[in-house]
Design an enzyme around this catalytic site. Structure first.
Site, PDB file in Angstrom:
ATOM      1  N   ASP A  96       0.993  -1.467  -0.014  1.00 60.25           N
ATOM      2  CA  ASP A  96      -0.141   0.097  -0.126  1.00 60.25           C
ATOM      3  C   ASP A  96       0.884   1.696  -0.177  1.00 60.25           C
ATOM      4  O   ASP A  96       2.365   0.822   0.652  1.00 60.25           O
ATOM      5  CB  ASP A  96      -0.993   0.167   1.248  1.00 60.25           C
ATOM      6  CG  ASP A  96      -2.441   1.312   1.311  1.00 60.25           C
ATOM      7  OD1 ASP A  96      -2.468   1.428   0.136  1.00 60.25           O
ATOM      8  OD2 ASP A  96      -2.447   1.406   1.922  1.00 60.25           O
TER       9      ASP A  96
HETATM   10  C1  IPE Z   1      -5.330  -2.313   0.458  1.00 61.74           C
HETATM   11  O1  IPE Z   1      -5.437  -1.233  -0.392  1.00 61.74           O
HETATM   12  C2  IPE Z   1      -5.366  -3.323  -1.343  1.00 61.74           C
HETATM   13  C3  IPE Z   1      -4.119  -2.904  -1.825  1.00 61.74           C
HETATM   14  C4  IPE Z   1      -2.842  -2.700  -1.850  1.00 61.74           C
HETATM   15  C5  IPE Z   1      -3.709  -4.215  -3.245  1.00 61.74           C
HETATM   16  P1  IPE Z   1      -6.685  -0.290   0.057  1.00 61.74           P
HETATM   17  O2  IPE Z   1      -5.979   1.035  -0.672  1.00 61.74           O
HETATM   18  O3  IPE Z   1      -7.031  -0.483  -1.296  1.00 61.74           O
HETATM   19  O4  IPE Z   1      -6.957  -0.216   1.628  1.00 61.74           O
HETATM   20  P2  IPE Z   1      -7.346   0.775   1.682  1.00 61.74           P
HETATM   21  O5  IPE Z   1      -8.664   1.337   0.957  1.00 61.74           O
HETATM   22  O6  IPE Z   1      -6.801   1.855   2.553  1.00 61.74           O
HETATM   23  O7  IPE Z   1      -8.141   0.235   3.380  1.00 61.74           O
HETATM   24  C1  IPE Z   2      -1.048   0.038  -3.426  1.00 57.95           C
HETATM   25  O1  IPE Z   2      -1.284   1.353  -3.372  1.00 57.95           O
HETATM   26  C2  IPE Z   2      -2.542  -0.463  -4.545  1.00 57.95           C
HETATM   27  C3  IPE Z   2      -3.652  -0.787  -4.845  1.00 57.95           C
HETATM   28  C4  IPE Z   2      -4.833  -0.239  -4.288  1.00 57.95           C
HETATM   29  C5  IPE Z   2      -3.409  -1.457  -6.363  1.00 57.95           C
HETATM   30  P1  IPE Z   2      -2.335   2.716  -3.214  1.00 57.95           P
HETATM   31  O2  IPE Z   2      -3.138   3.023  -5.065  1.00 57.95           O
HETATM   32  O3  IPE Z   2      -3.513   2.530  -2.528  1.00 57.95           O
HETATM   33  O4  IPE Z   2      -1.670   3.710  -2.468  1.00 57.95           O
HETATM   34  P2  IPE Z   2      -2.551   4.724  -1.375  1.00 57.95           P
HETATM   35  O5  IPE Z   2      -2.973   4.264  -0.475  1.00 57.95           O
HETATM   36  O6  IPE Z   2      -3.504   5.664  -2.152  1.00 57.95           O
HETATM   37  O7  IPE Z   2      -1.471   5.917  -1.500  1.00 57.95           O
HETATM   38 MG    MG Z   3      -4.510   2.418  -0.599  1.00 56.68          MG
END
Ligand code: IPE
Ligand code: IPE
Ligand code: MG
Length: 320
Positions: A96
């Site tokens: 994440d």
């Molecule tokens: C979880 O991250 C899913 C992935 C890293 C693929 P999200 O960014 O979707 O999760 P939330 O919304 O912060 O809980």
């Molecule tokens: C995780 O990074 C990757 C996916 C969920 C596809 P994010 O895209 O959720 O990154 P943040 O949490 O917005 O920084």
């Molecule tokens: Mg995220």
């Protein structure tokens, strides 16, 4: 050569007759979607760390130099602070923070996702070097389908490009690739590429990479229940036969010998599991790192493993 880039294109691959499905039951289309994630709840340490890095780094490079151009590395010795006898068999990672990483550099989320692939390659190299047998990574959740189309389309093409680029190297390195999640929602060409990659690496036994794409932990349990209900209905099983191991046989992680992660790492400072491997994490040790995923490298991975090695795993029992 390790994870060397090799030019294969999806067009060169014979199309498969059927779309790829991972579960025996069709997926529910009645999922309730959450609102888009907010960037207002960043932990202060995460922000501080990330802004320091943003100030000193070239976009696209992570802190330990794990960039896409340096893919061919010799196996690395285990750092002295880690004990070989306590290396976890299965590590799971919620990768994440890609969006925040990009935003801090004034870039689109796509740049963060590209940088995230470089971190993943580096962690795969380290897992192979240090004897970790299975790495499950959360690449795209079922709940991420609500994101802007431009971001979702980019991610789908990034997944396809990455598998295409790495497949031969994976095979020659003994790396098996498996995908869990509702792949029926993915573009056809990506479904074909996944099927091809799974088929072509299924005999590999050095290391297994499980990629969770369009994955929902809740739905994994639902589809397992449906599969078991079908067996009861057709008379091949009695309700009293249902037990934990039988349910585990129906979960999507039945693709591996070690279905339950020993260690689950989440980057970006968020302290939640976000519908990842809900059943399988029952006794996983949890490690939350403030680094954004593109900044997660060897140093952070060693810290996570060292923390794991200091834990007392009791599984409900007593140790003294
Ligand atoms: C979880 O991250 C899913 C992935 C890293 C693929 P999200 O960014 O979707 O999760 P939330 O919304 O912060 O809980
Ligand atoms: C995780 O990074 C990757 C996916 C969920 C596809 P994010 O895209 O959720 O990154 P943040 O949490 O917005 O920084
Ligand atoms: Mg995220």
């Amino acid at each position: 050569m390790f994870l060397q880039r090799l030019p294969i294109s999806a067009e060169n691959i014979t199309p498969l007759p059927k779309p790829h499905t991972l579960s025996s039951s069709p997926r529910s289309q009645t999922h309730r979607y959450p609102s888009l994630p907010s960037v207002t709840n960043l932990r202060s340490r995460t922000l501080a760390l990330a802004s320091q890095k943003a100030a000193v780094e070239v976009p696209g490079e992570s802190s330990d130099g794990a960039v896409g151009s340096k893919l061919s590395r010799e196996p690395e010795p285990l750092p002295p602070e880690l004990r070989p006898d306590l290396i976890p068999k299965h590590v799971a990672v919620i990768m994440d923070g890609n969006g925040r990483w990009a935003k801090m550099r004034g870039l689109m989320p796509s740049a963060g996702h590209e940088a995230g692939v470089r971190s993943l390659r580096r962690i795969i190299e380290l897992c192979c070097s240090w004897g970790i047998k299975v790495l499950t990574v959360f690449a795209f959740s079922y709940d991420n389908w609500v994101r802007p189309k431009v971001e979702v389309d980019f991610l789908m093409s990034l997944f396809e490009r990455t598998i295409t680029t790495e497949i031969d190297a994976f095979k020659s390195e003994g790396i098996r690739i498996s995908v869990i999640g509702d792949t029926t929602k993915l573009p056809d060409s990506l479904q074909r590429m996944i099927k091809y990659a799974e088929e072509n690496t299924k005999e590999s036994s050095v290391f297994q990479l499980i990629v969770a794409v369009s994955y929902s932990g809740k739905y994994d349990v639902v589809q397992a229940c449906k599969a078991i209900a079908e067996k009861v209905k057709d008379g091949t099983m009695e309700p009293e036969d249902i037990n934990e191991s039988l349910i585990e046989q129906e979960l999507e992680t039945n693709c591996t010998e070690f279905p339950n992660p020993d260690l689950m790492i989440r980057t970006s400072g968020e302290l939640r599991v976000s519908n990842f491997l809900l059943w399988q994490l029952a006794y996983a040790e949890l490690f939350f790192d403030p680094s954004l995923w593109p900044d997660f490298g060897k140093e952070q991975f060693v810290e996570a493993l060292a923390s794991f090695q200091q834990r007392q795993r009791r599984f409900g029992g007593r140790t003294s």
